[in-house]
Design an enzyme around this catalytic site. Sequence first.
Site, PDB file in Angstrom:
ATOM      1  N   CYS A  36       0.932  -1.080  -0.122  1.00 13.26           N
ATOM      2  CA  CYS A  36       0.118   0.038  -0.086  1.00 13.26           C
ATOM      3  C   CYS A  36       0.835   1.195   0.056  1.00 13.26           C
ATOM      4  O   CYS A  36       1.761   1.329   0.797  1.00 13.26           O
ATOM      5  CB  CYS A  36      -1.120   0.022   1.181  1.00 13.26           C
ATOM      6  SG  CYS A  36      -2.333  -1.225   1.212  1.00 13.26           S
TER       7      CYS A  36
ATOM      8  N   ARG B 282       3.366  -0.245  -5.126  1.00 13.51           N
ATOM      9  CA  ARG B 282       3.129  -0.764  -3.563  1.00 13.51           C
ATOM     10  C   ARG B 282       1.840  -1.620  -3.483  1.00 13.51           C
ATOM     11  O   ARG B 282       1.425  -2.096  -2.487  1.00 13.51           O
ATOM     12  CB  ARG B 282       3.326   0.036  -2.575  1.00 13.51           C
ATOM     13  CG  ARG B 282       4.660   1.041  -2.613  1.00 13.51           C
ATOM     14  CD  ARG B 282       4.674   2.298  -1.698  1.00 13.51           C
ATOM     15  NE  ARG B 282       4.800   1.542  -0.159  1.00 13.51           N
ATOM     16  CZ  ARG B 282       5.796   1.399   0.404  1.00 13.51           C
ATOM     17  NH1 ARG B 282       6.908   1.785   0.087  1.00 13.51           N
ATOM     18  NH2 ARG B 282       5.522   0.881   1.681  1.00 13.51           N
TER      19      ARG B 282
ATOM     20  N   TRP C 150      -2.879  -2.424  -1.622  1.00 14.01           N
ATOM     21  CA  TRP C 150      -2.838  -3.929  -2.055  1.00 14.01           C
ATOM     22  C   TRP C 150      -3.822  -4.897  -1.071  1.00 14.01           C
ATOM     23  O   TRP C 150      -3.438  -4.789   0.249  1.00 14.01           O
ATOM     24  CB  TRP C 150      -1.280  -4.274  -1.624  1.00 14.01           C
ATOM     25  CG  TRP C 150      -0.973  -5.667  -2.083  1.00 14.01           C
ATOM     26  CD1 TRP C 150      -0.771  -6.017  -3.669  1.00 14.01           C
ATOM     27  CD2 TRP C 150      -0.746  -6.857  -1.466  1.00 14.01           C
ATOM     28  NE1 TRP C 150      -0.567  -7.445  -3.703  1.00 14.01           N
ATOM     29  CE2 TRP C 150      -0.700  -8.026  -2.262  1.00 14.01           C
ATOM     30  CE3 TRP C 150      -1.019  -7.231  -0.171  1.00 14.01           C
ATOM     31  CZ2 TRP C 150      -0.312  -9.213  -2.056  1.00 14.01           C
ATOM     32  CZ3 TRP C 150      -0.877  -8.631   0.198  1.00 14.01           C
ATOM     33  CH2 TRP C 150      -0.497  -9.538  -0.799  1.00 14.01           C
TER      34      TRP C 150
ATOM     35  N   ASN D 252      -1.121   2.333   5.977  1.00 13.06           N
ATOM     36  CA  ASN D 252      -0.348   0.870   5.391  1.00 13.06           C
ATOM     37  C   ASN D 252       0.010   0.006   6.603  1.00 13.06           C
ATOM     38  O   ASN D 252       0.605   0.368   7.561  1.00 13.06           O
ATOM     39  CB  ASN D 252       0.686   1.678   4.586  1.00 13.06           C
ATOM     40  CG  ASN D 252       1.995   0.778   4.114  1.00 13.06           C
ATOM     41  OD1 ASN D 252       1.539  -0.486   4.003  1.00 13.06           O
ATOM     42  ND2 ASN D 252       2.969   1.196   4.174  1.00 13.06           N
ATOM     43  N   GLY D 253      -0.104  -1.292   6.557  1.00 11.27           N
ATOM     44  CA  GLY D 253       0.252  -2.185   7.410  1.00 11.27           C
ATOM     45  C   GLY D 253      -0.956  -3.040   7.704  1.00 11.27           C
ATOM     46  O   GLY D 253      -1.896  -3.219   6.931  1.00 11.27           O
TER      47      GLY D 253
ATOM     48  N   GLU E  48      16.620 -17.086 -10.116  1.00  9.11           N
ATOM     49  CA  GLU E  48      16.365 -15.755 -10.437  1.00  9.11           C
ATOM     50  C   GLU E  48      15.588 -15.758 -11.825  1.00  9.11           C
ATOM     51  O   GLU E  48      14.629 -14.993 -11.859  1.00  9.11           O
ATOM     52  CB  GLU E  48      17.454 -15.028 -10.350  1.00  9.11           C
ATOM     53  CG  GLU E  48      17.150 -13.480 -10.402  1.00  9.11           C
ATOM     54  CD  GLU E  48      15.746 -12.745  -9.623  1.00  9.11           C
ATOM     55  OE1 GLU E  48      15.479 -13.303  -8.669  1.00  9.11           O
ATOM     56  OE2 GLU E  48      15.444 -11.718  -9.999  1.00  9.11           O
TER      57      GLU E  48
ATOM     58  N   LYS F 283      11.656 -14.209 -12.433  1.00  7.74           N
ATOM     59  CA  LYS F 283      11.510 -13.279 -13.525  1.00  7.74           C
ATOM     60  C   LYS F 283      10.288 -13.297 -14.208  1.00  7.74           C
ATOM     61  O   LYS F 283       9.486 -12.881 -14.810  1.00  7.74           O
ATOM     62  CB  LYS F 283      12.752 -12.786 -14.230  1.00  7.74           C
ATOM     63  CG  LYS F 283      13.548 -11.809 -13.400  1.00  7.74           C
ATOM     64  CD  LYS F 283      13.194 -10.236 -13.252  1.00  7.74           C
ATOM     65  CE  LYS F 283      12.536 -10.489 -11.717  1.00  7.74           C
ATOM     66  NZ  LYS F 283      13.361 -10.380 -10.670  1.00  7.74           N
TER      67      LYS F 283
ATOM     68  N   GLU G 239       6.702 -14.189 -12.669  1.00 10.14           N
ATOM     69  CA  GLU G 239       6.119 -13.039 -12.332  1.00 10.14           C
ATOM     70  C   GLU G 239       5.574 -12.087 -13.193  1.00 10.14           C
ATOM     71  O   GLU G 239       4.625 -11.538 -12.962  1.00 10.14           O
ATOM     72  CB  GLU G 239       6.694 -12.400 -11.041  1.00 10.14           C
ATOM     73  CG  GLU G 239       7.991 -11.557 -11.515  1.00 10.14           C
ATOM     74  CD  GLU G 239       8.645 -10.949 -10.454  1.00 10.14           C
ATOM     75  OE1 GLU G 239       8.203 -10.573  -9.372  1.00 10.14           O
ATOM     76  OE2 GLU G 239      10.098 -10.649 -10.391  1.00 10.14           O
TER      77      GLU G 239
ATOM     78  N   HIS H  10      15.397 -37.515 -11.409  1.00 10.00           N
ATOM     79  CA  HIS H  10      14.734 -38.181 -10.134  1.00 10.00           C
ATOM     80  C   HIS H  10      13.322 -37.798 -10.156  1.00 10.00           C
ATOM     81  O   HIS H  10      12.727 -37.955  -9.015  1.00 10.00           O
ATOM     82  CB  HIS H  10      15.670 -37.628  -8.952  1.00 10.00           C
ATOM     83  CG  HIS H  10      16.889 -37.944  -9.131  1.00 10.00           C
ATOM     84  ND1 HIS H  10      17.558 -39.404  -8.994  1.00 10.00           N
ATOM     85  CD2 HIS H  10      18.029 -37.327  -9.492  1.00 10.00           C
ATOM     86  CE1 HIS H  10      18.748 -39.361  -9.098  1.00 10.00           C
ATOM     87  NE2 HIS H  10      19.249 -38.144  -9.220  1.00 10.00           N
TER      88      HIS H  10
ATOM     89  N   LYS I 137       5.429  -4.196  -4.542  1.00 12.41           N
ATOM     90  CA  LYS I 137       6.709  -4.117  -4.680  1.00 12.41           C
ATOM     91  C   LYS I 137       7.328  -4.289  -3.168  1.00 12.41           C
ATOM     92  O   LYS I 137       8.634  -5.247  -3.020  1.00 12.41           O
ATOM     93  CB  LYS I 137       7.203  -3.091  -5.534  1.00 12.41           C
ATOM     94  CG  LYS I 137       8.759  -3.150  -5.361  1.00 12.41           C
ATOM     95  CD  LYS I 137       9.340  -2.331  -6.490  1.00 12.41           C
ATOM     96  CE  LYS I 137      10.827  -2.368  -6.707  1.00 12.41           C
ATOM     97  NZ  LYS I 137      11.221  -3.715  -7.393  1.00 12.41           N
TER      98      LYS I 137
HETATM   99  C1  AGP Z   1      11.215  -9.934  -7.440  1.00 10.02           C
HETATM  100  O1  AGP Z   1      11.080  -9.726  -8.693  1.00 10.02           O
HETATM  101  C2  AGP Z   1      10.413  -9.278  -6.557  1.00 10.02           C
HETATM  102  N1  AGP Z   1      10.270  -7.896  -6.412  1.00 10.02           N
HETATM  103  C3  AGP Z   1      10.477  -9.913  -5.045  1.00 10.02           C
HETATM  104  O2  AGP Z   1      10.711 -11.027  -5.115  1.00 10.02           O
HETATM  105  C4  AGP Z   1      11.564  -9.056  -3.956  1.00 10.02           C
HETATM  106  O3  AGP Z   1      12.614  -9.111  -4.549  1.00 10.02           O
HETATM  107  C5  AGP Z   1      11.147  -9.440  -2.673  1.00 10.02           C
HETATM  108  O4  AGP Z   1       9.705  -9.019  -2.071  1.00 10.02           O
HETATM  109  C6  AGP Z   1      12.035  -8.905  -1.743  1.00 10.02           C
HETATM  110  O5  AGP Z   1      11.932  -7.506  -1.709  1.00 10.02           O
HETATM  111  P1  AGP Z   1      13.059  -6.515  -0.991  1.00 10.02           P
HETATM  112  O6  AGP Z   1      14.329  -6.808  -1.717  1.00 10.02           O
HETATM  113  O7  AGP Z   1      12.709  -5.053  -1.161  1.00 10.02           O
HETATM  114  O8  AGP Z   1      13.267  -7.008   0.464  1.00 10.02           O
END
Ligand code: AGP
Length: 606
Positions: free
Chosen positions: A2, A27, A76, A100-101, A479, A483, A486, A502, A601
């Site tokens: 948020c 966010r 969010w 937010n929270g 990684e 990518k 997502e 396996h 994010k």
């Molecule tokens: C990946 O593309 C995401 N944005 C997510 O996995 C992110 O790396 C994770 O939420 C950790 O966020 P941070 O680096 O702000 O702690």
Amino acid sequence: MCGIVGYTGKESVTDQLLNSLELLEYRGYDSAGIATLNGETGKAKLRKCAGRVKDLRKLCKKDKKVSTCGIGHTRWATHGGVSDTNAHPHRNGDVLLVHNGIVENYEELKDHFMLHKELKSQTDTEVVAAVLNRFYHGNPHEAIRETVKYLRGTFALVIMFSDQPDVIYAIRNVSPIVAAYNENGTMLASDVVALGSSAKKYMVVPEYVIMELHKTEIKLFHLDGKPCEAEYIDIDWDTTRSGKGSYPFYMEKEIMEQPDALKATMESRIVDGKIDLSADGVPDEVLKDCERICVVACGTAMHAGLVAQSLVQSKLKMHMSVEYASEFMYADPVIDDKTLVLAISQSGETIDTLEALKYARKQGAKSIAVINVKGSSIARESDYVMYTAAGPEIAVASTKAYTTQLITLFLLIGRMAKVRGLLDEAAEKGYLENLVQAPDKMQEVLDQRQDIHKIARQMLDAKDAFMIGRGLDYSILLEGALKLKEVSYIHTEAYASGELKHGTIALITENTPVVATVTQTKLKDKELSNIREVQSRGASVVLMVKDGFELADAEYADVFTLPAMADEFMVFPASAALQLLAYYVSMDKGLDVDKPRNLAKVVTVE
Ligand code: AGP
């Protein structure tokens, strides 16, 4: 999660709030809303809706009366589905609130204050608005003070009281609030990128301190009413850089910015051809005395830790564990005063990483945080901080934050090897000669992005995909797979290719897309033979291979040659290629690349 904003000053507030909310949409983007307070008429206006800020903008178009004080929110959803009613701000009597929270005990509070009949939404936030209003008898500080005594959980609360024109109140626990001023007014936000380009300094509002935003000044008070000194930090990010420029999406812009971001991250840490962490204030004793290293991080940041793990083992001959921060403290980890904890995070606000760090420190561990956002909660909680110089990363999918985390970790591990007597001058020189090439090698990949775009076009209809490799390639692909899944919604699994037989190889059928990286000399032959195994079952293999590696005759759906570096540095060119692949698949599928569904994010809920 948020995004929250507030502004009071000379200018019309609606556009200010909407513009700032757009910058905070990363966010959360389920719904959005604003509340404005007209100082002359004393009237409060609430506009909110499910959907994006652009939908809210349409809703606000008809508003004629100009207000100069207001608060806003982009959501969010956690408690309560995505709907107009659950969108913030929430109003109860004189109180207008964005949050937010998560207030964990909101159900208890409903019972305790007998609020059931007056609540319209399913949110925890509306409960807080109602409690605030119960305690409000004309004294905002008293209402805030009494309310926060009852709250359990995390919160950044931004409040207007309808009979307190032109003033915004805020208080927080864990969830961030930053604030700044310029000649036209004062503002607050969840993140510095939304503070406007004319602010030169900002403050991180301390926890459990009441902030008052007035038109010309910002005041802070401890809960006992005593004034609190504000500490301002220079804004050294070019906030105009947070625009998309000529790129269609932030993700592409941020991928392209990586060579510069890597150089900026290395700049102050290589002095006279040697790694120098004195500007970070990390003492050599901390690096020398630890007996084990433990990374706590989430998502992409955790994947950066996995790459570092290979390096720690080969350079430091030390044990290093890499833990999902969300699992860490529930697994009774063995942590003591000989443990060095590395907390890696772009935002510095990920709640799981923050809590894991706090837990480790309680067990006596020393800590270094690798963080992008200055003054963030994890940075403040850690003994030492190494900031990455990625600049603002807006796309939800992390790219430049990841590679700047990597380069920071390479520097840290290099320095550790040096102070532990494992890297002599000549070896340090060689190590750095390789490292400083990383930006150029990434640039070479970026310059060939049209070739990767062609590969991406072959994957648009895929439902499932695999990424296979061994050793460091496997860490890189974890990684790469995150990518792709997502941003493109293709179910993608990274698999250690030796493990396939396996069980998982049962999923490989005719034309299953498989992306394989082959960048590690000692593993090359084994990786190639694992590729043969999936090809024999019909897989369509895209190979990303280090330049100079000989390939025996074999049919590949495509081959992309990665510029060669020493094996342990191949993560840089390979990551650029995998990021571009994910980006182009998402873009060509017509998806909202920067704001994938269900994600935010900054993850500030556990
Ligand atoms: C990946 O593309 C995401 N944005 C997510 O996995 C992110 O790396 C994770 O939420 C950790 O966020 P941070 O680096 O702000 O702690």
